[in-house]
Design a protein around this motif. Structure first.
Motif, PDB file in Angstrom:
ATOM      1  N   PRO A  34       0.581  -1.197  -0.020  1.00  0.00           N
ATOM      2  CA  PRO A  34      -0.097  -0.135   0.083  1.00  0.00           C
ATOM      3  C   PRO A  34       1.036   1.309  -0.109  1.00  0.00           C
ATOM      4  CG  PRO A  34      -0.744  -1.687   1.446  1.00  0.00           C
ATOM      5  CD  PRO A  34       0.497  -2.035   1.096  1.00  0.00           C
ATOM      6  N   PHE A  35       0.415   2.395  -0.569  1.00  0.00           N
ATOM      7  CA  PHE A  35       1.199   3.699  -0.959  1.00  0.00           C
ATOM      8  C   PHE A  35       1.487   4.237   0.463  1.00  0.00           C
ATOM      9  CE2 PHE A  35       1.184   8.126  -1.266  1.00  0.00           C
ATOM     10  CZ  PHE A  35       2.134   8.242  -2.424  1.00  0.00           C
ATOM     11  N   VAL A  36       0.594   4.226   1.341  1.00  0.00           N
ATOM     12  CA  VAL A  36       0.811   4.784   2.873  1.00  0.00           C
ATOM     13  C   VAL A  36       1.880   3.829   3.444  1.00  0.00           C
ATOM     14  CG1 VAL A  36      -0.035   5.168   4.896  1.00  0.00           C
ATOM     15  CG2 VAL A  36      -1.363   5.805   2.858  1.00  0.00           C
ATOM     16  N   LEU A  37       1.812   2.513   3.385  1.00  0.00           N
ATOM     17  CA  LEU A  37       2.911   1.887   3.930  1.00  0.00           C
ATOM     18  C   LEU A  37       4.219   2.181   3.339  1.00  0.00           C
ATOM     19  CD1 LEU A  37       3.324   0.005   6.035  1.00  0.00           C
ATOM     20  CD2 LEU A  37       3.006  -1.850   4.557  1.00  0.00           C
ATOM     21  N   ALA A  38       4.316   2.386   2.212  1.00  0.00           N
ATOM     22  CA  ALA A  38       5.612   2.586   1.371  1.00  0.00           C
ATOM     23  C   ALA A  38       6.194   4.067   1.745  1.00  0.00           C
ATOM     24  CB  ALA A  38       5.478   2.686  -0.129  1.00  0.00           C
ATOM     25  N   ILE A  39       5.492   4.883   1.928  1.00  0.00           N
ATOM     26  CA  ILE A  39       5.793   6.385   2.338  1.00  0.00           C
ATOM     27  C   ILE A  39       6.135   6.341   3.878  1.00  0.00           C
ATOM     28  CG2 ILE A  39       4.928   8.772   2.969  1.00  0.00           C
ATOM     29  CD1 ILE A  39       5.318   8.210  -0.076  1.00  0.00           C
ATOM     30  N   TYR A  40       5.531   5.653   4.799  1.00  0.00           N
ATOM     31  CA  TYR A  40       5.932   5.419   6.137  1.00  0.00           C
ATOM     32  C   TYR A  40       7.489   4.622   6.283  1.00  0.00           C
ATOM     33  CZ  TYR A  40       1.557   6.501   8.671  1.00  0.00           C
ATOM     34  OH  TYR A  40       0.558   7.084   8.995  1.00  0.00           O
ATOM     35  N   GLY A  41       7.685   3.651   5.103  1.00  0.00           N
ATOM     36  CA  GLY A  41       8.718   2.902   5.249  1.00  0.00           C
ATOM     37  C   GLY A  41      10.094   4.024   4.733  1.00  0.00           C
ATOM     38  N   ILE A  42       9.772   4.821   3.748  1.00  0.00           N
ATOM     39  CA  ILE A  42      10.618   5.691   3.178  1.00  0.00           C
ATOM     40  C   ILE A  42      11.011   6.540   4.197  1.00  0.00           C
ATOM     41  CG2 ILE A  42      11.213   7.481   1.553  1.00  0.00           C
ATOM     42  CD1 ILE A  42       9.449   5.724  -0.340  1.00  0.00           C
ATOM     43  N   LEU A  43      10.194   7.226   4.996  1.00  0.00           N
ATOM     44  CA  LEU A  43      10.296   8.189   5.997  1.00  0.00           C
ATOM     45  C   LEU A  43      11.299   7.694   7.085  1.00  0.00           C
ATOM     46  CD1 LEU A  43       7.029  10.240   6.099  1.00  0.00           C
ATOM     47  CD2 LEU A  43       9.346  11.180   5.433  1.00  0.00           C
ATOM     48  N   ALA A  44      10.648   6.471   7.457  1.00  0.00           N
ATOM     49  CA  ALA A  44      11.385   5.847   8.719  1.00  0.00           C
ATOM     50  C   ALA A  44      12.976   5.450   8.305  1.00  0.00           C
ATOM     51  CB  ALA A  44      10.849   4.466   9.025  1.00  0.00           C
ATOM     52  N   ALA A  45      13.132   4.825   7.133  1.00  0.00           N
ATOM     53  CA  ALA A  45      14.578   4.942   6.682  1.00  0.00           C
ATOM     54  C   ALA A  45      15.218   6.231   6.652  1.00  0.00           C
ATOM     55  CB  ALA A  45      14.533   4.175   5.430  1.00  0.00           C
ATOM     56  N   PHE A  46      14.662   7.182   6.161  1.00  0.00           N
ATOM     57  CA  PHE A  46      15.288   8.683   6.108  1.00  0.00           C
ATOM     58  C   PHE A  46      15.560   9.163   7.487  1.00  0.00           C
ATOM     59  CE2 PHE A  46      14.774  13.527   5.947  1.00  0.00           C
ATOM     60  CZ  PHE A  46      15.737  13.680   5.129  1.00  0.00           C
ATOM     61  N   PHE A  47      14.864   8.884   8.667  1.00  0.00           N
ATOM     62  CA  PHE A  47      15.123   9.323   9.793  1.00  0.00           C
ATOM     63  C   PHE A  47      16.223   8.407  10.453  1.00  0.00           C
ATOM     64  CE2 PHE A  47      10.589  11.291  10.815  1.00  0.00           C
ATOM     65  CZ  PHE A  47      10.963  12.422  10.091  1.00  0.00           C
ATOM     66  N   LEU A  48      15.991   7.106  10.311  1.00  0.00           N
ATOM     67  CA  LEU A  48      17.208   6.300  10.802  1.00  0.00           C
ATOM     68  C   LEU A  48      18.598   6.584  10.278  1.00  0.00           C
ATOM     69  CD1 LEU A  48      15.438   2.942  10.703  1.00  0.00           C
ATOM     70  CD2 LEU A  48      16.098   3.987  12.529  1.00  0.00           C
ATOM     71  N   TYR A  49      18.467   7.082   8.994  1.00  0.00           N
ATOM     72  CA  TYR A  49      19.823   7.706   8.385  1.00  0.00           C
ATOM     73  C   TYR A  49      20.229   9.085   8.930  1.00  0.00           C
ATOM     74  CZ  TYR A  49      22.948   9.736   5.066  1.00  0.00           C
ATOM     75  OH  TYR A  49      24.025  10.546   4.457  1.00  0.00           O
ATOM     76  N   GLY A  50      19.230   9.836   9.451  1.00  0.00           N
ATOM     77  CA  GLY A  50      19.362  11.218  10.001  1.00  0.00           C
ATOM     78  C   GLY A  50      20.118  10.788  11.400  1.00  0.00           C
ATOM     79  N   ILE A  51      19.584   9.748  12.109  1.00  0.00           N
ATOM     80  CA  ILE A  51      19.869   9.593  13.411  1.00  0.00           C
ATOM     81  C   ILE A  51      21.564   8.956  13.231  1.00  0.00           C
ATOM     82  CG2 ILE A  51      19.584   8.069  15.326  1.00  0.00           C
ATOM     83  CD1 ILE A  51      16.742   8.591  14.737  1.00  0.00           C
ATOM     84  N   ALA A  52      21.790   8.075  12.300  1.00  0.00           N
ATOM     85  CA  ALA A  52      22.806   7.512  12.189  1.00  0.00           C
ATOM     86  C   ALA A  52      24.163   8.699  11.797  1.00  0.00           C
ATOM     87  CB  ALA A  52      22.927   6.598  11.153  1.00  0.00           C
TER      88      ALA A  52
END
Length: 185
Positions: free
Chosen positions: A150-168
């Motif tokens: 689902p589109f929303v789930l894909a967006i959540y996944g991309i945002l989560a990866a982006f935030f994890l990258y920022g934290i790292a």
């Protein structure tokens, strides 16, 4: 009437782990004669003038208004001009005098503390996102035949990866600062 442009508004996004790069970019605009006149949600407005040597600094300020007045007062007393906010990021500037570039963080521990505040915010935001992703994942039935996420789930996944990258990236900056090396660009 081909007159020269006297103002420009630029769309410009920066990430928390690139705040030092953003500061340098704003200073370069000043040296080119473009003086920051307004801070926008996703960019800046500049006015044309004489080139100047000015230091810009970004700081993750307090989220509550009560602390905000005291916070801005400390900067004002130290000679910093507050130009505006982008979310919780505050934009300050101060002239460079005799080649000495002013700093708001005079020790690594202060910059580390700022990075930790940003990380804490991102972790909370990430936790909220993940709590919203859980029900989406539970409802997703891969046997339905569509095979599409689902589109929303894909967006959540991309945002989560982006935030994890920022934290790292900020954790790496903290590690570098603890070793006496500069933060990230």
């Amino acid at each position: 009437m081909g007159g020269e442009m006297t103002t420009k508004t630029m769309f410009h996004i920066f990430m928390a782990w690139n705040s030092e790069k953003e500061e340098r970019w704003l200073s370069e605009q000043e040296r080119a004669g473009w003086h920051l006149s307004a801070v926008r949600c996703f960019g800046y407005t500049f006015e044309k003038g004489a080139p100047a040597d000015v230091a810009y600094r970004l700081d993750w300020g307090p989220s509550c208004r009560k602390d905000g007045a005291e916070y801005l007062g400390i900067f004002r007393d130290a000679g910093w001009e507050h130009l505006g906010r982008r979310g919780t990021w505050n934009v300050f500037r101060k002239p460079v005098v005799n080649g000495v570039v002013p700093e708001i963080y005079t020790d690594p521990e202060s910059r580390i503390a700022m990075y930790r505040r940003v990380i804490a915010f991102l972790v909370v935001f990430l936790a909220v996102m993940v709590s919203q992703m859980g029900p989406q994942i539970a409802r997703y039935d891969s046997s339905s035949g569509s095979g599409r996420i689902p589109f929303v789930l894909a967006i959540y996944g991309i945002l989560a990866a982006f935030f994890l990258y920022g934290i790292a990236r900020m954790l790496i900056a903290i590690s570098r600062l603890k070793q006496g090396r500069p933060g990230l660009d």
